[in-house]
Design a protein around this motif. Sequence first.
Motif, PDB file in Angstrom:
ATOM      1  N   LEU A   1       0.828  -1.206   0.000  1.00 37.27           N
ATOM      2  CA  LEU A   1       0.000   0.000   0.000  1.00 37.27           C
ATOM      3  C   LEU A   1       0.860   1.253   0.000  1.00 37.27           C
ATOM      4  CD1 LEU A   1      -2.777  -1.023   2.544  1.00 37.27           C
ATOM      5  CD2 LEU A   1      -3.146  -0.401   0.151  1.00 37.27           C
ATOM      6  N   LEU A   2       1.878   1.268   0.837  1.00 38.96           N
ATOM      7  CA  LEU A   2       2.748   2.443   0.910  1.00 38.96           C
ATOM      8  C   LEU A   2       3.460   2.677  -0.413  1.00 38.96           C
ATOM      9  CD1 LEU A   2       4.176   4.729   2.357  1.00 38.96           C
ATOM     10  CD2 LEU A   2       5.788   3.057   3.296  1.00 38.96           C
ATOM     11  N   ASP A   3       4.034   1.627  -0.991  1.00 38.89           N
ATOM     12  CA  ASP A   3       4.756   1.796  -2.248  1.00 38.89           C
ATOM     13  C   ASP A   3       3.813   2.139  -3.403  1.00 38.89           C
ATOM     14  OD1 ASP A   3       7.164   1.440  -1.052  1.00 38.89           O
ATOM     15  OD2 ASP A   3       7.461  -0.634  -1.708  1.00 38.89           O
ATOM     16  N   SER A   4       2.558   1.714  -3.285  1.00 35.65           N
ATOM     17  CA  SER A   4       1.566   2.106  -4.283  1.00 35.65           C
ATOM     18  C   SER A   4       1.367   3.616  -4.289  1.00 35.65           C
ATOM     19  CB  SER A   4       0.241   1.395  -4.002  1.00 35.65           C
ATOM     20  OG  SER A   4      -0.799   1.884  -4.821  1.00 35.65           O
ATOM     21  N   THR A   5       1.309   4.207  -3.096  1.00 39.81           N
ATOM     22  CA  THR A   5       1.141   5.662  -3.016  1.00 39.81           C
ATOM     23  C   THR A   5       2.380   6.388  -3.517  1.00 39.81           C
ATOM     24  OG1 THR A   5       1.980   5.879  -0.737  1.00 39.81           O
ATOM     25  CG2 THR A   5      -0.361   5.399  -1.007  1.00 39.81           C
ATOM     26  N   LEU A   6       3.551   5.803  -3.284  1.00 41.11           N
ATOM     27  CA  LEU A   6       4.792   6.422  -3.746  1.00 41.11           C
ATOM     28  C   LEU A   6       4.920   6.328  -5.263  1.00 41.11           C
ATOM     29  CD1 LEU A   6       7.148   5.237  -0.884  1.00 41.11           C
ATOM     30  CD2 LEU A   6       6.250   7.536  -1.272  1.00 41.11           C
ATOM     31  N   SER A   7       4.324   5.293  -5.839  1.00 43.92           N
ATOM     32  CA  SER A   7       4.280   5.201  -7.298  1.00 43.92           C
ATOM     33  C   SER A   7       3.507   6.378  -7.875  1.00 43.92           C
ATOM     34  CB  SER A   7       3.619   3.877  -7.714  1.00 43.92           C
ATOM     35  OG  SER A   7       3.280   3.884  -9.085  1.00 43.92           O
ATOM     36  N   ILE A   8       2.363   6.684  -7.274  1.00 44.73           N
ATOM     37  CA  ILE A   8       1.560   7.831  -7.720  1.00 44.73           C
ATOM     38  C   ILE A   8       2.369   9.121  -7.594  1.00 44.73           C
ATOM     39  CG2 ILE A   8      -0.467   9.237  -7.183  1.00 44.73           C
ATOM     40  CD1 ILE A   8      -1.809   6.608  -6.188  1.00 44.73           C
ATOM     41  N   ASN A   9       2.999   9.296  -6.438  1.00 36.78           N
ATOM     42  CA  ASN A   9       3.769  10.514  -6.219  1.00 36.78           C
ATOM     43  C   ASN A   9       4.946  10.639  -7.178  1.00 36.78           C
ATOM     44  OD1 ASN A   9       2.176  11.574  -4.211  1.00 36.78           O
ATOM     45  ND2 ASN A   9       3.433  10.817  -2.526  1.00 36.78           N
ATOM     46  N   SER A  10       5.534   9.505  -7.533  1.00 36.45           N
ATOM     47  CA  SER A  10       6.688   9.555  -8.429  1.00 36.45           C
ATOM     48  C   SER A  10       6.301  10.054  -9.817  1.00 36.45           C
ATOM     49  CB  SER A  10       7.339   8.170  -8.534  1.00 36.45           C
ATOM     50  OG  SER A  10       6.553   7.265  -9.299  1.00 36.45           O
ATOM     51  N   VAL A  11       5.106   9.697 -10.261  1.00 35.06           N
ATOM     52  CA  VAL A  11       4.638  10.164 -11.569  1.00 35.06           C
ATOM     53  C   VAL A  11       4.368  11.665 -11.516  1.00 35.06           C
ATOM     54  CG1 VAL A  11       2.837   9.950 -13.321  1.00 35.06           C
ATOM     55  CG2 VAL A  11       3.661   7.913 -12.143  1.00 35.06           C
ATOM     56  N   ASP A  12       3.743  12.098 -10.442  1.00 36.05           N
ATOM     57  CA  ASP A  12       3.462  13.526 -10.305  1.00 36.05           C
ATOM     58  C   ASP A  12       4.745  14.341 -10.177  1.00 36.05           C
ATOM     59  OD1 ASP A  12       0.724  13.415 -10.575  1.00 36.05           O
ATOM     60  OD2 ASP A  12       0.381  13.074  -8.450  1.00 36.05           O
ATOM     61  N   GLU A  13       5.706  13.801  -9.457  1.00 36.54           N
ATOM     62  CA  GLU A  13       6.975  14.515  -9.326  1.00 36.54           C
ATOM     63  C   GLU A  13       7.622  14.730 -10.690  1.00 36.54           C
ATOM     64  OE1 GLU A  13      11.044  14.096  -6.720  1.00 36.54           O
ATOM     65  OE2 GLU A  13      10.489  12.449  -8.056  1.00 36.54           O
ATOM     66  N   ALA A  14       7.538  13.721 -11.558  1.00 38.20           N
ATOM     67  CA  ALA A  14       8.107  13.854 -12.900  1.00 38.20           C
ATOM     68  C   ALA A  14       7.425  14.983 -13.670  1.00 38.20           C
ATOM     69  CB  ALA A  14       7.978  12.530 -13.651  1.00 38.20           C
ATOM     70  N   ILE A  15       6.119  15.116 -13.480  1.00 40.70           N
ATOM     71  CA  ILE A  15       5.393  16.224 -14.121  1.00 40.70           C
ATOM     72  C   ILE A  15       5.884  17.558 -13.569  1.00 40.70           C
ATOM     73  CG2 ILE A  15       3.144  17.338 -14.348  1.00 40.70           C
ATOM     74  CD1 ILE A  15       1.883  14.555 -14.314  1.00 40.70           C
ATOM     75  N   PHE A  16       6.013  17.634 -12.269  1.00 31.39           N
ATOM     76  CA  PHE A  16       6.448  18.883 -11.640  1.00 31.39           C
ATOM     77  C   PHE A  16       7.856  19.271 -12.071  1.00 31.39           C
ATOM     78  CE2 PHE A  16       3.590  17.343  -8.021  1.00 31.39           C
ATOM     79  CZ  PHE A  16       2.491  17.971  -8.567  1.00 31.39           C
ATOM     80  N   LYS A  17       8.732  18.289 -12.161  1.00 31.25           N
ATOM     81  CA  LYS A  17      10.123  18.554 -12.520  1.00 31.25           C
ATOM     82  C   LYS A  17      10.310  18.724 -14.022  1.00 31.25           C
ATOM     83  CE  LYS A  17      12.316  16.354  -8.523  1.00 31.25           C
ATOM     84  NZ  LYS A  17      13.071  17.533  -8.073  1.00 31.25           N
ATOM     85  N   GLY A  18       9.276  18.361 -14.795  1.00 30.74           N
ATOM     86  CA  GLY A  18       9.364  18.512 -16.246  1.00 30.74           C
ATOM     87  C   GLY A  18      10.312  17.527 -16.897  1.00 30.74           C
ATOM     88  N   SER A  19      10.420  16.324 -16.314  1.00 34.54           N
ATOM     89  CA  SER A  19      11.350  15.330 -16.843  1.00 34.54           C
ATOM     90  C   SER A  19      10.925  13.926 -16.432  1.00 34.54           C
ATOM     91  CB  SER A  19      12.764  15.595 -16.315  1.00 34.54           C
ATOM     92  OG  SER A  19      13.642  14.537 -16.653  1.00 34.54           O
ATOM     93  N   THR A  20      11.096  12.972 -17.347  1.00 34.08           N
ATOM     94  CA  THR A  20      10.827  11.568 -17.020  1.00 34.08           C
ATOM     95  C   THR A  20      12.091  10.881 -16.511  1.00 34.08           C
ATOM     96  OG1 THR A  20      11.254  10.923 -19.313  1.00 34.08           O
ATOM     97  CG2 THR A  20       8.973  11.379 -18.710  1.00 34.08           C
ATOM     98  N   ASP A  21      13.174  11.620 -16.427  1.00 29.91           N
ATOM     99  CA  ASP A  21      14.449  11.058 -15.988  1.00 29.91           C
ATOM    100  C   ASP A  21      14.661  11.287 -14.497  1.00 29.91           C
ATOM    101  OD1 ASP A  21      16.847   9.730 -16.293  1.00 29.91           O
ATOM    102  OD2 ASP A  21      17.982  11.558 -16.735  1.00 29.91           O
ATOM    103  N   THR A  22      13.623  11.047 -13.711  1.00 28.91           N
ATOM    104  CA  THR A  22      13.742  11.197 -12.257  1.00 28.91           C
ATOM    105  C   THR A  22      14.041   9.837 -11.640  1.00 28.91           C
ATOM    106  OG1 THR A  22      11.370  10.845 -11.935  1.00 28.91           O
ATOM    107  CG2 THR A  22      12.121  13.133 -12.223  1.00 28.91           C
ATOM    108  N   GLU A  23      14.696   9.852 -10.510  1.00 34.59           N
ATOM    109  CA  GLU A  23      15.071   8.594  -9.874  1.00 34.59           C
ATOM    110  C   GLU A  23      13.852   7.805  -9.413  1.00 34.59           C
ATOM    111  OE1 GLU A  23      17.921   6.926  -6.236  1.00 34.59           O
ATOM    112  OE2 GLU A  23      17.629   9.087  -6.528  1.00 34.59           O
ATOM    113  N   ALA A  24      12.872   8.504  -8.864  1.00 34.18           N
ATOM    114  CA  ALA A  24      11.728   7.815  -8.258  1.00 34.18           C
ATOM    115  C   ALA A  24      10.826   7.136  -9.289  1.00 34.18           C
ATOM    116  CB  ALA A  24      10.909   8.793  -7.427  1.00 34.18           C
ATOM    117  N   LEU A  25      10.729   7.686 -10.495  1.00 31.02           N
ATOM    118  CA  LEU A  25       9.795   7.148 -11.489  1.00 31.02           C
ATOM    119  C   LEU A  25      10.126   5.694 -11.817  1.00 31.02           C
ATOM    120  CD1 LEU A  25       7.337   8.016 -13.158  1.00 31.02           C
ATOM    121  CD2 LEU A  25       8.907   8.534 -15.034  1.00 31.02           C
ATOM    122  N   GLY A  26      11.390   5.399 -12.056  1.00 32.53           N
ATOM    123  CA  GLY A  26      11.796   4.035 -12.356  1.00 32.53           C
ATOM    124  C   GLY A  26      12.014   3.184 -11.123  1.00 32.53           C
ATOM    125  N   PHE A  27      12.004   3.823  -9.971  1.00 30.41           N
ATOM    126  CA  PHE A  27      12.187   3.101  -8.717  1.00 30.41           C
ATOM    127  C   PHE A  27      10.889   2.445  -8.268  1.00 30.41           C
ATOM    128  CE2 PHE A  27      12.653   2.573  -4.146  1.00 30.41           C
ATOM    129  CZ  PHE A  27      13.982   2.193  -3.991  1.00 30.41           C
TER     130      PHE A  27
END
Length: 221
Positions: free
Chosen positions: A90-116
């Motif tokens: 459950l926790l990692d599921s929520t972090l998956s959501i946040n990782s996608v949003d972070e990529a939008i905010f940062k303007g890049s798909t090359d973020t560490e969390a997205l592939g993590f």
Amino acid sequence: MNRRPTLLAALALTATAALTLSACGSDDDSPAKDSDTIAGADTGDEKSPSPTSSESDPASGGRPKITFPADAKNVFEYEKTGDAAKDAALLDSTLSINSVDEAIFKGSTDTEALGFYNAERALSASITFVNGYLKKNHTWVGETRYFDYEVKLSGANAAYVTYCSDESKSFLKNRKTGKVDNTPTTADSYVLYHTKLAKNADGVWQTTDIASDRGSKTCQP
């Protein structure tokens, strides 16, 4: 409002029907912009689910830190199950959501969390989804709420999580002009998600597949 594209809705989630999960789910990710606050997800408390926002990222043990702008927040409402594996999924599921949003905010798909926190079809779909935002110069602001979580395990290394999202308080924002699209709340502001997660060799529950149903009656207030 209909903040997110329905890109992920086309993905088929294997074995979803067989699991007969009754929870609600949400659609894609969420947006925001400039100033950074720690993003992440925690579980709710024992009785009433505590709204967990993008401010409790477990950035330890080699896990990437996720940051959100000050004007955007994801809130996750669910109770801990008491089962260590389910709660970790459950926790990692929520972090998956946040990782996608972070990529939008940062303007890049090359973020560490997205592939993590995402792998396989979910990762490729997330990259396409984020790029859809970037091509239109979109980000988002406001608050997206995730609720009605349900999790089921399949063996030691697979889990299925369903949940709903409420996007009625989050809005698209033009990255260049700063203009916010204050669209009205409709049925499409609510999304049902079915996700599949797999635990990798490092013990991270990565989202590997996702299907969504925007406007689902299951998630309507």
